[in-house]
Scaffold this active site. Structure first.
Site, PDB file in Angstrom:
ATOM      1  N   ASP A 142     -14.487  -4.621  67.495  1.00  0.00           N
ATOM      2  CA  ASP A 142     -13.622  -5.149  68.559  1.00  0.00           C
ATOM      3  C   ASP A 142     -12.470  -4.169  68.726  1.00  0.00           C
ATOM      4  O   ASP A 142     -12.261  -3.287  67.889  1.00  0.00           O
ATOM      5  CB  ASP A 142     -13.087  -6.536  68.139  1.00  0.00           C
ATOM      6  N   SER A 143     -11.701  -4.364  69.788  1.00  0.00           N
ATOM      7  CA  SER A 143     -10.486  -3.575  69.977  1.00  0.00           C
ATOM      8  C   SER A 143      -9.521  -3.781  68.812  1.00  0.00           C
ATOM      9  O   SER A 143      -8.620  -2.973  68.614  1.00  0.00           O
ATOM     10  CB  SER A 143      -9.787  -4.005  71.260  1.00  0.00           C
ATOM     11  N   GLU A 176      -2.726  -9.637  67.054  1.00  0.00           N
ATOM     12  CA  GLU A 176      -2.767  -8.405  66.253  1.00  0.00           C
ATOM     13  C   GLU A 176      -1.667  -8.412  65.186  1.00  0.00           C
ATOM     14  O   GLU A 176      -1.862  -7.920  64.087  1.00  0.00           O
ATOM     15  CB  GLU A 176      -2.608  -7.167  67.145  1.00  0.00           C
ATOM     16  N   CYS A 226     -11.571 -13.944  75.621  1.00  0.00           N
ATOM     17  CA  CYS A 226     -11.191 -12.789  74.809  1.00  0.00           C
ATOM     18  C   CYS A 226     -11.330 -13.261  73.377  1.00  0.00           C
ATOM     19  O   CYS A 226     -10.914 -14.380  73.051  1.00  0.00           O
ATOM     20  CB  CYS A 226      -9.745 -12.396  75.108  1.00  0.00           C
TER      21      CYS A 226
END
Ligand code: DGL
Length: 269
Positions: free
Chosen positions: A12-13, A153, A185
């Site tokens: 994933d990002s 994050e 997302c």
């Protein structure tokens, strides 16, 4: 030819794909899992699509170089940018994901569906074509949510800033009378509690993670690639972000102790 004992590569990002990894771990406990979080470049949703494609290809080949028998793109924007390119580049099966517009349009009783997603996904051709195919079955309100990925994050899934962003981004859904919200997302399932508190328990939140784990199971089964051993599988993590943050946030979100190696320094050769 990959063997059934080989690991599954997931990326994933950033840490969002851990919401998918948890589902894979639950459904396929005997598999070894490899996970790359590209947190150093997250969010991907506001980056040029060509760059996201090239990062995705890079990470997918890192994972296949480590023996992955299948790749899961645990990222909606990564899928929109790179699913075709990754499939074309690799000989192993690739499972990718997109916002659950169809299940939401089928589930709504009020006839109004909210899609919470990133700017990148909302502006992608893939998303436009999803809406064309299934969007006419309900009134669809799409809300890009810049800033939410950054909160997850940082490991802040309940704090006041996160809650304020959730309140702002879900207001259009409330105003339109949505009874079903798609978490478009993979970072957003970590915000499920806050979102549910803000929108109320009568609104259904749709997380695509469990469906992706089932899809992966079907793909592996179809190719005789399910790991037949009785032991519980291992998990390895890499992050391109700040390792201090990654080593705090990854175990917290994944829900188990985990050591995290630097990406791409862990690259073979
Ligand atoms: N988890 C990614 C997704 O599902 C987040 C995208 C981003 O980094 O902007 O799209």
């Amino acid at each position: 030819m990959a063997e059934d004992g080989a690991p599954i590569g997931v990326f994933d990002s950033g840490v969002g794909g851990l919401s998918v990894l948890r589902e894979i771990r639950t459904l396929l406990p005997h598999e070894d899992l490899l996970y790359v979080a590209d947190s150093g470049r997250a969010p991907w949703g506001d980056k040029p699509i060509d760059e996201v494609r090239s990062w995705s290809l890079d990470i997918a080949s890192f994972l296949t170089a480590r023996g992955a028998k299948a790749i899961v793109i645990a990222c909606n924007v990564g899928t929109a940018a790179a699913a075709e390119a990754v499939r074309a580049a690799l000989s192993v099966p690739v499972v990718a994901m997109e916002p659950a517009v169809k299940p939401a349009a089928e589930a709504t009783r009020s006839g109004v569906v909210g899609i919470l997603t990133t700017v990148g996904t909302s502006e992608s051709d893939r998303f436009r074509s999803l809406l064309e195919r299934y969007g006419s079955r309900a009134t669809v309100v799409t809300q890009p949510a810049p800033g939410l990925v950054e909160q997850v994050e940082a490991g802040d899934v309940t704090g006041p800033r996160t809650r304020a962003l959730v309140e702002r981004y879900t207001k259009p859904f409330k105003d339109a009378g949505a009874d079903t919200i798609v978490l478009g997302c993979t970072h957003y399932p970590f915000l499920k509690d806050v979102i549910a508190e803000v929108v109320g328990s009568d609104v259904t939140l749709i997380d695509t993670g469990p469906a992706i784990a089932r899809q992966l199971q079907r793909v592996l089964e179809g190719r005789n690639l399910l790991n037949p051993r009785p032991e519980i599988g291992t998990v390895r993590f890499w992050s391109s972000g700040d390792l201090g943050v990654a080593r705090r946030v990854i175990p917290a979100l994944y829900g188990a102790a985990a050591s995290v190696e630097p990406f791409p320094d862990g690259r073979p050769g």
